[in-house]
Motif scaffolding. Structure first.
Motif, mmCIF file in Angstrom:
data_model
loop_
_atom_site.group_PDB
_atom_site.id
_atom_site.type_symbol
_atom_site.label_atom_id
_atom_site.label_comp_id
_atom_site.label_asym_id
_atom_site.label_seq_id
_atom_site.Cartn_x
_atom_site.Cartn_y
_atom_site.Cartn_z
ATOM 1 N N PHE A 119 16.625 -129.894 42.618
ATOM 2 C CA PHE A 119 17.330 -130.336 41.422
ATOM 3 C C PHE A 119 18.562 -131.130 41.837
ATOM 4 O O PHE A 119 19.408 -130.643 42.577
ATOM 5 N N GLY A 120 18.652 -132.370 41.370
ATOM 6 C CA GLY A 120 19.795 -133.213 41.735
ATOM 7 C C GLY A 120 19.656 -133.726 43.156
ATOM 8 O O GLY A 120 18.554 -133.811 43.701
ATOM 9 N N SER A 121 20.768 -134.071 43.764
ATOM 10 C CA SER A 121 20.761 -134.708 45.082
ATOM 11 C C SER A 121 20.473 -133.712 46.188
ATOM 12 O O SER A 121 20.839 -132.538 46.090
ATOM 13 N N ALA A 140 20.692 -128.801 49.123
ATOM 14 C CA ALA A 140 21.426 -129.547 48.104
ATOM 15 C C ALA A 140 22.485 -130.442 48.740
ATOM 16 O O ALA A 140 23.061 -130.106 49.778
ATOM 17 N N ASN A 141 22.717 -131.581 48.089
ATOM 18 C CA ASN A 141 23.811 -132.487 48.478
ATOM 19 C C ASN A 141 23.721 -132.852 49.952
ATOM 20 O O ASN A 141 22.735 -133.432 50.364
ATOM 21 N N ILE A 156 13.223 -135.893 54.213
ATOM 22 C CA ILE A 156 13.124 -136.917 53.169
ATOM 23 C C ILE A 156 14.396 -136.844 52.328
ATOM 24 O O ILE A 156 14.740 -135.775 51.807
ATOM 25 N N ASP A 157 15.096 -137.962 52.219
ATOM 26 C CA ASP A 157 16.292 -138.077 51.374
ATOM 27 C C ASP A 157 15.834 -138.161 49.922
ATOM 28 O O ASP A 157 15.051 -139.045 49.578
ATOM 29 N N VAL A 158 16.310 -137.239 49.078
ATOM 30 C CA VAL A 158 15.926 -137.312 47.662
ATOM 31 C C VAL A 158 17.128 -137.598 46.754
ATOM 32 O O VAL A 158 17.065 -137.363 45.555
ATOM 33 N N TRP A 159 18.232 -138.101 47.343
ATOM 34 C CA TRP A 159 19.302 -138.636 46.496
ATOM 35 C C TRP A 159 18.745 -139.856 45.747
ATOM 36 O O TRP A 159 17.932 -140.608 46.301
ATOM 37 N N GLU A 160 19.192 -140.068 44.529
ATOM 38 C CA GLU A 160 18.670 -141.214 43.759
ATOM 39 C C GLU A 160 18.865 -142.540 44.492
ATOM 40 O O GLU A 160 18.054 -143.449 44.355
ATOM 41 N N HIS A 161 19.952 -142.666 45.283
ATOM 42 C CA HIS A 161 20.182 -143.945 45.968
ATOM 43 C C HIS A 161 19.052 -144.277 46.953
ATOM 44 O O HIS A 161 18.918 -145.416 47.371
ATOM 45 N N ALA A 162 18.252 -143.273 47.332
ATOM 46 C CA ALA A 162 17.148 -143.514 48.270
ATOM 47 C C ALA A 162 15.976 -144.226 47.604
ATOM 48 O O ALA A 162 15.179 -144.872 48.287
#
Ligand code: MN3
Length: 205
Positions: A119-121, A140-141, A156-162
């Motif tokens: 959930f989230g970054s 998280a984060n 795997i980076d799951v921040w939206e910027h990815a």
């Protein structure tokens, strides 16, 4: 001593069409670089000045920890991807994943669920625990498995910027594209073999 931004291990357009050169321009050239710059600003002239990244991650908190972990995580993420990757691994790695997860498909499903379910970054990881057992986790984060006495093997980076420029809100299509086309199996295999040599904890597949 200052922390350096390592070069990308491939050209900025190498991961197209799944991850665009524009995304890497921002993600590597702006986001990753900013984490390294903020980290250097935060540690300059302090007791943390002579620590390497892994030491910073395991001995600090707050802003220093967050920027150190994000600096480390992004370098590890670039190396977790390659043009022509994804799909099915072969050889020792296929045997190891089958032994640890039941099948390669079950490993892929667990990694996708960890990535899509964060959930989230954050980050999805394949890690080895201190007994040499493999597991999939998410954090998280900025959080990095080294603080949990786990050894990262791939991320795997799951921040939206990815993914936002290429996949908008569809994190699932970004994750699927990585699993099908970009995941660097040789990197995972090399990380497991290094751990086997260092610890001799794993059984031979
Ligand atoms: Mn990122």
């Amino acid at each position: 001593m200052s922390i350096e931004l390592p070069p990308l291990p491939y050209a900025k357009d190498a991961l197209e069409p799944y991850i665009s050169a524009q995304t890497l321009d921002f993600h590597y050239g702006k986001h990753h670089q900013a984490y390294v710059e903020k980290l250097n600003q935060a540690i300059r002239g302090t007791d943390n000045d002579d620590k390497d990244l892994e030491e910073l991650i395991t001995t600090t908190q707050g802003g220093v920890y967050n920027n150190a972990a994000q600096s480390w995580n992004h370098t590890f993420y670039w190396n977790s991807l390659e043009s022509g990757g994804g799909g099915e691994p072969t050889g020792d790695l296929a045997a190891t994943l089958k032994k640890e997860f039941g099948s390669v498909q079950k490993f892929r499903t667990q990694l996708a669920e960890a990535a899509n379910g964060q959930f989230g970054s954050g980050w999805a990881w394949l890690v080895a625990d201190s007994q040499g057992r493999l597991k999939v986790i998410n954090t998280a984060n900025a959080d990095n498995p080294l603080t949990m006495k786990l050894t990262p093997l791939v991320t795997i980076d799951v921040w939206e910027h990815a993914y936002y420029l290429d996949h908008q809100n569809r994190r699932d299509t970004y994750v699927e594209a990585i699993l099908d086309h970009l995941l660097n199996w040789e990197f995972i295999d090399a990380n497991i073999k290094r751990l086997q040599i260092e610890s001799r904890l794993f059984d031979k597949p």
